[in-house]
Design a protein around this motif. Structure first.
Motif, PDB file in Angstrom:
ATOM      1  N   GLU A   1      -4.675  -6.032   3.705  1.00  0.00           N
ATOM      2  CA  GLU A   1      -4.517  -5.784   2.273  1.00  0.00           C
ATOM      3  C   GLU A   1      -5.679  -6.406   1.492  1.00  0.00           C
ATOM      4  O   GLU A   1      -6.253  -5.773   0.607  1.00  0.00           O
ATOM      5  CB  GLU A   1      -3.171  -6.384   1.821  1.00  0.00           C
TER       6      GLU A   1
ATOM      7  N   LEU B   1      -7.973   1.986  -5.004  1.00  0.00           N
ATOM      8  CA  LEU B   1      -7.230   1.276  -3.965  1.00  0.00           C
ATOM      9  C   LEU B   1      -6.311   2.235  -3.197  1.00  0.00           C
ATOM     10  O   LEU B   1      -6.187   2.151  -1.972  1.00  0.00           O
ATOM     11  CB  LEU B   1      -6.411   0.157  -4.623  1.00  0.00           C
ATOM     12  N   ILE B   2      -5.689   3.145  -3.917  1.00  0.00           N
ATOM     13  CA  ILE B   2      -4.782   4.106  -3.284  1.00  0.00           C
ATOM     14  C   ILE B   2      -5.524   4.943  -2.250  1.00  0.00           C
ATOM     15  O   ILE B   2      -4.996   5.244  -1.185  1.00  0.00           O
ATOM     16  CB  ILE B   2      -4.123   5.003  -4.349  1.00  0.00           C
TER      17      ILE B   2
ATOM     18  N   MET C   1      -8.751  -4.441   1.922  1.00  0.00           N
ATOM     19  CA  MET C   1      -8.714  -3.224   1.102  1.00  0.00           C
ATOM     20  C   MET C   1      -9.105  -3.533  -0.335  1.00  0.00           C
ATOM     21  O   MET C   1      -9.863  -2.801  -0.964  1.00  0.00           O
ATOM     22  CB  MET C   1      -7.299  -2.628   1.115  1.00  0.00           C
ATOM     23  N   ARG C   2      -8.561  -4.646  -0.842  1.00  0.00           N
ATOM     24  CA  ARG C   2      -8.854  -5.008  -2.238  1.00  0.00           C
ATOM     25  C   ARG C   2     -10.327  -5.385  -2.405  1.00  0.00           C
ATOM     26  O   ARG C   2     -10.965  -5.002  -3.389  1.00  0.00           O
ATOM     27  CB  ARG C   2      -7.947  -6.162  -2.680  1.00  0.00           C
TER      28      ARG C   2
ATOM     29  N   GLY D   1      -5.513  11.892   1.481  1.00  0.00           N
ATOM     30  CA  GLY D   1      -5.052  11.568   2.823  1.00  0.00           C
ATOM     31  C   GLY D   1      -3.642  11.038   2.905  1.00  0.00           C
ATOM     32  O   GLY D   1      -3.252  10.451   3.910  1.00  0.00           O
TER      33      GLY D   1
ATOM     34  N   LEU E   1      -5.060   2.698   6.333  1.00  0.00           N
ATOM     35  CA  LEU E   1      -4.093   1.640   6.613  1.00  0.00           C
ATOM     36  C   LEU E   1      -3.533   1.748   8.030  1.00  0.00           C
ATOM     37  O   LEU E   1      -3.188   2.833   8.486  1.00  0.00           O
ATOM     38  CB  LEU E   1      -2.942   1.712   5.605  1.00  0.00           C
TER      39      LEU E   1
ATOM     40  N   SER F   1       0.833  -1.200   0.000  1.00  0.00           N
ATOM     41  CA  SER F   1       0.000   0.000   0.000  1.00  0.00           C
ATOM     42  C   SER F   1       0.875   1.261   0.000  1.00  0.00           C
ATOM     43  O   SER F   1       0.528   2.267  -0.610  1.00  0.00           O
ATOM     44  CB  SER F   1      -0.904  -0.023   1.221  1.00  0.00           C
TER      45      SER F   1
ATOM     46  N   HIS G   1      -5.551   3.926   1.294  1.00  0.00           N
ATOM     47  CA  HIS G   1      -4.305   3.979   2.064  1.00  0.00           C
ATOM     48  C   HIS G   1      -4.485   4.778   3.353  1.00  0.00           C
ATOM     49  O   HIS G   1      -3.837   4.513   4.361  1.00  0.00           O
ATOM     50  CB  HIS G   1      -3.218   4.619   1.194  1.00  0.00           C
ATOM     51  N   VAL G   2      -5.381   5.731   3.302  1.00  0.00           N
ATOM     52  CA  VAL G   2      -5.598   6.596   4.460  1.00  0.00           C
ATOM     53  C   VAL G   2      -6.058   5.807   5.686  1.00  0.00           C
ATOM     54  O   VAL G   2      -5.837   6.199   6.821  1.00  0.00           O
ATOM     55  CB  VAL G   2      -6.589   7.726   4.089  1.00  0.00           C
TER      56      VAL G   2
END
Lengths: 413, 284
Positions: free
Chosen positions: B155, B132-133, B158-159, A224, B139, A205, B136-137
């Motif tokens: 992960e 997906l990016i 997220m996907r 973010g 994560l 990520s 990241h916030v």
């Protein structure tokens, strides 16, 4: 017979087998080189330098190609790694010989580290230095950042050669008697592990966040992603591996001095990553090998050549670098995206590349390319005609308006 | 309307926000409320300061004077300092004495997401990666565990979430397409999907219907209404298409020359003489 080319994917199993075969092939090749079954010690030297440059190249690509931060400080980080490996791995008995002008500082004269410890220490020192300079430098943008990092890398070099540090770094005399590699496997495995780590990072990520910053900083921040934190992270990790690479280089060369870490090294690395493709790990690895072997082949230009006893004046030491620069210019002009662009090596890609050839060949034989080109030219021509007519009409309208305006003006008068 | 606003809890409150660039007051004493579940429009002629208001709310630049509250809690506050002390030409000088400034990423972490006037997708990445990016916030893993795939569960989540989001928003069929290769209307949708992936409570849309034909903007209107319900959002949008604004917004704020000239329901706004003057001008 299908008219249009269709992209086919290989099964997961096939890919796995191919990958295992490739890795095995590399291991066998390394083993054969190491045992002297193929190649000479000269070949081994070039392979060694290739894998080291591949590691440092990928580390530079992490910052420049994946995070989009144009940093040129790699040589400085390499110097830090190289010197920490050099200073601490020179055997006790050679130390007096190496530090013959100014004796080695008493605090470290009795400290000898193993290669692995010294290497990791070198990486960590480089990373620490990067973290330190990252705070001010990474707030700059594009070319300002490049100049600042370039400056810091020169500062490192100047510091190492500095008088006060002579008891540690042996100043401008450089270090020698660094024990060399016993096996080719050492640099190959370390470099492979480093590259694998960076590939994993890029696919995580955090790697995606780096790419987001490269694509659009403002959007990335709005999503973010803390710009400074992520840039610093990529910068520090890159410096760590550059330090490791520098350490590997020191052992490869067995004798180092500060002149080996001039800006030229950074430019060479830049050539590697630009030729391989900014943002492609496999491209960097391939181009590290291409450039390292190519540079040796280019040595031909450095040798004197004669035509019937007359020495051709341009063939003299240094021409190699001229050709090198021309090569870089050509890549930048005609092949902007490098060998791989931002793509990565994939079995599907290779498979389809070769499958495409018969199809292309068929097209060529049938003259379909000719027809396509003719049609393209025709549409282009028509487009140009339309443009021309449009411009003419525009001119006519403007002329008319001017005329009217004139009439209005004269009437007013 | 007043009763209605009182029932719903307040999500975003902009209090006396003034933004001054050098001698130019781009935003003058803006007061604005967005309540939970509302779609609020922000309109005004070109150069009225709408996007400046957005940039102030999302932290691109801190206000010169004023404060911003989220769920009743002050997140940003500033007062004229340094050179601005003398230059300041706005109102309410001295009302705010605390300087608290946040960067855009921190504000996104507080569940305020936005889109941009001129689409700012990650152009060379695929639609899937774009969405997906944005996750990241959320994560939790650090870079080391993420690299070594120790967080593979996170992960995978997220996907999965990305796929879920893409299929809800009817973008699953283009997930592997490079973002910049898609038509304009689709890119707008992707930008909204990307903003939604940060799991916002408050969504700011900057001219979502710009450059769209009536049919596309109709579709967009329905889309915005749908995501408001599905994701329980409060939405603040800048829009020029009156058809969209009047059709979907519950309340509208009108800006002109950085100042709020009117606010109210679409019907009230349509009749407001000040708004008509700002948009059409009046005879001297």
């Amino acid at each position: 017979m299908p008219m249009d080319f269709q992209y086919k994917k290989l099964s997961k199993k096939t890919k796995m087998i191919l990958t295992i075969l490739l890795v095995l092939g590399c291991v066998v090749l390394t083993y054969m080189l190491d045992q002297g079954m193929i190649g000479t010690s000269y070949t081994i030297r070039i392979v060694r330098i290739s894998v080291i440059y591949a590691l440092i190249g990928v580390s530079m690509n992490l910052v420049n190609g994946f995070t989009g931060v144009f940093s040129l400080g790699q040589a400085g980080f390499m110097a830090i790694g190289a010197y920490s490996v050099g200073v601490f791995t020179i055997p006790f008995e050679s130390r007096a010989n190496v530090y013959y002008l100014v004796p080695m500082s008493e605090k470290i004269v009795n400290v000898e580290l193993s290669f692995a410890t010294a290497l990791i220490m070198g990486g960590l020192l480089a990373a620490a230095f990067a973290a330190l300079i990252g705070a001010p430098v990474l707030r700059l943008k594009s070319d300002y950042l490049a100049i600042a990092t370039l400056g810091f890398s020169e500062i490192v070099r100047a510091l190492i050669a500095n008088n006060q540090l002579w008891p540690i770094t042996n100043g401008s005399l450089g270090l020698k008697s660094i024990p060399g590699y016993e096996s080719l496997f050492t640099p190959v495995l370390i470099s492979a592990a480093g590259i694998a780590f960076m590939v994993l990072l890029i696919n995580s990520s955090y790697g995606r966040a780096f790419k987001a910053i490269r694509e659009d900083e403002i959007a990335a921040e709005a999503m973010g992603i803390n710009l400074f934190k992520h840039k610093e992270m990529s910068f520090v990790i890159s410096a760590f591996f550059a330090g490791i690479g520098g350490g590997l280089l020191a052992v490869h060369l067995t004798a180092i001095d500060t002149n080996q870490f001039k800006i030229m090294v950074t430019y060479e690395l830049l050539l590697i990553i630009v030729l391989g493709g900014l943002g492609s790990v496999t491209g960097t690895v391939i181009s590290a090998f291409v450039i390292s072997f190519g540079k040796e082949l280019l040595r031909w230009f450095d040798l004197p050549h004669y035509i019937g006893g007359w020495a051709i004046p341009i063939f003299r030491p240094g021409l190699r670098m001229v050709i090198f620069s021309l090569l870089l210019m050509m890549v930048v002009l005609f092949w902007r995206r490098g060998l791989m662009g931002r793509k990565e090596f994939s079995w599907d890609g290779i498979y389809n590349f070769f499958r495409k050839w018969p199809w292309r060949w068929r097209k060529l034989v049938r003259g379909e390319y000719k027809i396509e080109n003719r049609e393209r030219r025709k549409t282009q021509k028509e487009g140009r005609a339309v443009d021309k007519a449009g411009r003419a009409a525009g001119r006519a309208v403007r002329r008319e308006e001017k005329q009217k305006q004139k009439e209005v003006d004269s009437n007013a008068e | 309307m007043q009763n209605n606003a009182a029932e719903k809890p307040n999500v975003l409150r902009v209090a006396d926000a003034t933004m001054q660039f050098g001698g130019v007051v781009a935003l003058n004493n803006l007061n604005m409320d967005v309540n939970k579940g509302e779609i609020v429009g922000l309109i005004g002629p070109n150069g009225a300061g709408k996007t400046t208001a957005f940039n102030v709310i999302t932290g691109v630049y801190p206000p010169t004077n004023g404060a911003i509250y989220l769920h009743g809690e002050m997140i940003v506050s500033n007062y004229p300092q340094g050179k601005m002390k003398e230059l300041y030409a706005g109102e309410n000088r001295g009302k705010y004495t605390k300087a608290k400034v946040l960067t855009p990423d921190k504000i996104t972490k507080m569940k305020v997401a936005r889109t941009f006037q001129n689409i700012r997708l990650f152009k060379e990445l695929t639609v899937y990666e774009n969405v997906l990016i944005a996750q990241h916030v959320k994560l939790k893993a650090n870079w080391f565990t993420a690299t070594l795939k120790i967080n593979h569960k996170e992960e995978k989540a997220m996907r999965d979430e990305t796929m879920r989001l893409l299929s809800i928003l009817d973008l699953a069929d283009v997930k592997d397409a490079v973002a910049s290769s898609l038509p304009y209307g689709k890119q707008r949708h992707i930008e909204i999907a990307r903003a939604l992936a940060t799991e916002p409570a408050m969504l700011l849309l900057d001219e979502p219907a710009a450059g769209m034909n009536p049919q596309e903007s109709d579709e967009l209107m329905r889309f915005v209404g749908r995501i408001r319900d599905d994701f329980q959002l409060s939405i603040l949008m800048i829009e020029h298409h009156m058809q969209v604004v009047m059709g979907i917004c519950e309340r509208i704020y009108v800006l002109d020359y950085g100042k709020l000239i009117a606010q109210g329901t679409p019907k009230e706004i349509q009749k407001d003489p000040k708004v008509i003057e700002a948009y059409l001008g009046v005879d001297d």
